[in-house]
Design an enzyme around this catalytic site. Structure first.
Site, mmCIF file in Angstrom:
data_model
loop_
_atom_site.group_PDB
_atom_site.id
_atom_site.type_symbol
_atom_site.label_atom_id
_atom_site.label_comp_id
_atom_site.label_asym_id
_atom_site.label_seq_id
_atom_site.Cartn_x
_atom_site.Cartn_y
_atom_site.Cartn_z
ATOM 1 N N GLY A 138 -5.322 14.629 -25.705
ATOM 2 C CA GLY A 138 -5.738 15.802 -26.465
ATOM 3 C C GLY A 138 -5.833 15.533 -27.959
ATOM 4 O O GLY A 138 -6.709 16.071 -28.645
ATOM 5 N N ASP A 155 -1.170 23.185 -23.187
ATOM 6 C CA ASP A 155 -0.400 23.444 -21.969
ATOM 7 C C ASP A 155 0.163 22.107 -21.498
ATOM 8 O O ASP A 155 -0.368 21.473 -20.597
ATOM 9 C CB ASP A 155 -1.350 24.065 -20.923
ATOM 10 C CG ASP A 155 -0.634 24.407 -19.628
ATOM 11 O OD1 ASP A 155 0.593 24.226 -19.546
ATOM 12 O OD2 ASP A 155 -1.322 24.838 -18.674
ATOM 13 N N SER A 156 1.259 21.677 -22.148
ATOM 14 C CA SER A 156 1.723 20.304 -21.933
ATOM 15 C C SER A 156 2.968 20.243 -21.057
ATOM 16 O O SER A 156 3.573 21.257 -20.739
ATOM 17 C CB SER A 156 2.049 19.662 -23.279
ATOM 18 O OG SER A 156 3.323 20.096 -23.712
ATOM 19 N N THR A 157 3.347 19.028 -20.738
ATOM 20 C CA THR A 157 4.624 18.783 -20.060
ATOM 21 C C THR A 157 5.726 18.730 -21.118
ATOM 22 O O THR A 157 5.497 19.034 -22.279
ATOM 23 C CB THR A 157 4.562 17.453 -19.286
ATOM 24 O OG1 THR A 157 4.036 16.457 -20.160
ATOM 25 C CG2 THR A 157 3.684 17.570 -18.063
ATOM 26 N N ASP A 158 6.915 18.318 -20.709
ATOM 27 C CA ASP A 158 8.086 18.299 -21.584
ATOM 28 C C ASP A 158 7.780 17.606 -22.915
ATOM 29 O O ASP A 158 7.176 16.534 -22.955
ATOM 30 C CB ASP A 158 9.245 17.594 -20.887
ATOM 31 C CG ASP A 158 10.548 17.766 -21.635
ATOM 32 O OD1 ASP A 158 11.240 18.757 -21.373
ATOM 33 O OD2 ASP A 158 10.860 16.921 -22.498
#
Lengths: 278, 385
Positions: A138, A155-158
């Protein structure tokens, strides 16, 4: 029944889920991808040992990540969604008729593939002609993207995993650069209960770039710390104000939720100045 | 480029998520030349804000020896606390920042003549002592100075004991207080040091009891103690959870104010607590060797260029980059040719690649300040993040 214990290093409570069936277990170039079925939550997507969504309650997260900024903006036409390979956020963005173009930027193609198979109700929107899928980081996309956009949704992960490139000053600066004058960026920013220091840090990084920065939250049972936050950076418009009438179909979000989701200003100040911490 | 580190649950007790995010984001940014010390500005501020909250009438003085980096000193100064120093070099740092003399004290019981001269010129007026000689020296350069006697107290349970080098017992202490008074100094109080990284609450109990007895003895000679300097000793997390500062301070506060009058002034001299967990030392793996059944890991930061405290028993927590999932027991050593340069003989880690980074957590205190360029290995460069 076998159990799945979640492994979020910064969660002092370990969440454990019953596993009815393991539907998918694999490893992509970037992460371990697991899909299980739980008797209560239904299908669950788990990346690198951390629960990303469940069929039963995903709408809380996806609606709140998407619709607050979508309503604060007077006319969102061009939207970038970074991450969210399951498609849930794209699905929510497409509910708005104003939207003409969605850049769906996901690093891990395998998450999209697995989600299409196991979460068809989330990933359905990816096929929409307004959506352009970009398989890339991104941060790189924003640096290279030529045309201005109205909204950027992360809208990501940790955050301390490989998604951390989406939480740097440089990243927010390139986001600011490609946003239209009334543009906004919204990102999840973890839990006030378990990750307060990180919530404050992300707010501070955003404040270096955006003149208006704010914080809203929604309770999510399946994320560590539950009191889940979203950080929003805006170039001009106060995100607390909804500028468009509420006409789309949702389950949780509505015009009243929009107002109440933001932290009361006094509480917000206390948290940011660290007068209140736990 | 996003580097791949193995972050696990036990790391979360040692380093906060925001400090880790900042450190990892910094390391992602560019080509890194190790060794480095990353210091989290916000964490230092947070740490300062936690000290002294639960002790009445307390003033805080940062023990500059823990990390004398000038940018850190500047930051600490801006948080409104003072400094505790011992040498011309330390005073030089503070004077270059124009720090007011009222904000500086010196608690090393034996000070050099040159330092005393410089302190006199600068206007510092608070000093510790534990010998008649020191009283004579202080009198010569700073007549009328405020002085506090260093008592000897037990240091059991501290990672870094200090008491056998300094401090006197009660009889000597009261004699010295009288002598200081007689020499025209102002024997304003007493001090002790429970030992650095102290995890034993009893040390404070015993020390404060001792000061109480001293206070009574001094009173019989017509001298009132109005200052208690409790030194440092507040512990931080290295490989497991240390006692919480709030518990330590509430205990100290209770002990002090059930024994002394309400207007007793308290000085606190934390060093490690201010900077320790704000720092991440970053090294690189330079070698691996199998010797008999032992696995040795060689990294470019060792006992001589940063990890001196490992000799005294401090054990660190590590995060490695480019790991293989299988864990092994490692002996971790520094880069030099000296066989003293062994950091830890028993560390369970996933196997890192040569050239991979290794993060040493809670590396902000007593690392750079001890470091030398022995054998030509560089002292880690400090970067504030």
């Amino acid at each position: 029944m076998i159990k799945f214990p979640e492994k979020e290093p910064y969660s002092p409570v370990e969440y454990t889920y019953e596993v009815e069936t393991i539907l998918h277990q694999g490893e992509s170039k970037y992460q371990e991808i697991l899909v299980i079925k739980n008797p209560y939550y239904g299908r669950m997507l788990i990346l690198d040992g951390i629960v990303q969504l469940t069929e039963r309650d995903e709408f809380f997260y996806h609606e709140m990540l998407t619709h607050v900024a979508m309503h604060a903006h007077p006319n969102p036409q061009r939207v970038v969604v970074i991450g969210g390979g399951d498609g849930g956020t794209v699905r929510e963005v497409l509910r708005h008729e104003t939207v003409k173009k969605v850049y769906f930027v996901e690093l891990d193609e395998e998450v999209i593939r697995v989600s299409k198979k196991y979460f068809p109700t989330l990933s359905a929107g990816i096929q929409d002609p307004r959506v352009e899928v970009k398989i890339m980081n991104g941060a790189d996309f924003l640096r290279k993207s030529p045309a201005p956009v109205d909204l950027i949704i992360v809208d990501s992960t940790d955050i301390i995993g490989f998604a951390r490139s989406l939480f740097t000053e440089d990243f927010f600066a390139s986001a600011q650069h490609i946003l239209e004058p009334d543009g906004m960026l919204v990102t999840h920013s973890e839990s006030l209960h378990f990750h307060l220091d990180l919530v404050v840090e992300i707010q501070k990084i955003l404040k270096k770039i955006f003149p208006l920065v704010d914080l809203y939250s929604v309770p999510i049972a399946t994320y560590p710390g539950n009191w889940w936050t979203f950080s929003i950076g805006s170039k001009k418009l106060d995100p607390r104000e909804a500028r468009r009438s509420f006409e789309i179909e949702t389950r949780y979000y509505d015009d009243e939720i929009h107002k109440h989701a933001f932290l009361p200003r006094k509480l917000y100040e206390k948290l940011l100045s660290k007068q209140l911490a736990w | 480029m996003t580097r791949d580190f193995k972050v696990e649950k036990f790391h979360a007790e040692i380093i906060s998520k925001s400090t880790l995010l900042k450190a990892l984001s910094y390391l992602d940014k560019k080509k890194i030349t190790t060794p480095l010390l990353l210091m989290d500005i916000e964490k230092i501020k947070d740490n300062v804000s936690l000290i002294g909250n639960n002790i009445k009438n307390s003033k805080v003085f940062y023990a500059l020896k823990a990390n004398p980096d000038i940018a850190i000193a500047d930051l600490v100064n801006k948080q409104g606390i003072g400094f505790e120093i011992s040498s011309e070099g330390e005073l030089g740092i503070l004077s270059s920042l124009n720090i007011k003399p009222e904000k500086i004290i010196s608690s090393n019981p034996v000070k050099s003549i040159n330092f005393l001269k410089m302190a006199a010129d600068y206007g510092i007026t608070f000093f510790s002592y534990d010998s008649a000689n020191e009283i004579d020296k202080i009198k010569r350069f700073i007549p009328g100075a405020n002085v506090y006697i260093r008592l000897s107290v037990p240091n059991e349970g501290s990672a870094w004991p200090l008491s056998n080098k300094f401090g006197v017992e009660l009889d000597d202490a009261v004699r010295l207080i009288s002598y200081a008074k007689h020499q025209g100094l102002n024997p304003v109080g007493a001090t002790f040091h429970v030992g650095s990284q102290c995890t034993n609450l009893d040390n404070w109990n015993i020390a404060i009891n001792k000061v109480k007895i001293l206070g009574d003895m001094a009173k019989q000679r017509g001298i009132e103690l109005s200052l208690l300097n409790i030194g440092g000793g507040y512990p931080i997390n290295y490989i497991n959870n240390a006692i919480n500062i709030e518990i330590i301070e509430k205990n100290i506060n209770k002990l002090i104010f059930e024994k002394f009058s309400e207007d007793l002034e308290i000085y606190i001299e934390p060093g490690r607590f201010v900077v320790g967990n704000a720092g991440v030392l970053v090294g690189s793996v330079i070698g691996k060797a199998k010797r008999y059944d032992e696995d040795w890991l060689y990294i470019d930061v060792g006992v001589f260029n940063g990890l001196m405290e490992s000799l005294g028993g401090i054990r660190y927590t590590y995060i490695v980059e480019n790991y293989k999932s299988k864990k092994k027991r490692w002996i971790i050593t520094g880069p030099s040719c000296d066989s003293f340069d062994v950091i830890d003989k028993n560390v369970i880690l996933p196997e890192p690649d040569i050239g991979g980074l290794i993060l040493i957590l809670s590396g902000g205190a007593y690392t750079i300040s001890y470091a030398s360029e022995f054998n030509g290995f560089l002292i880690p460069k400090t970067i504030l993040i």
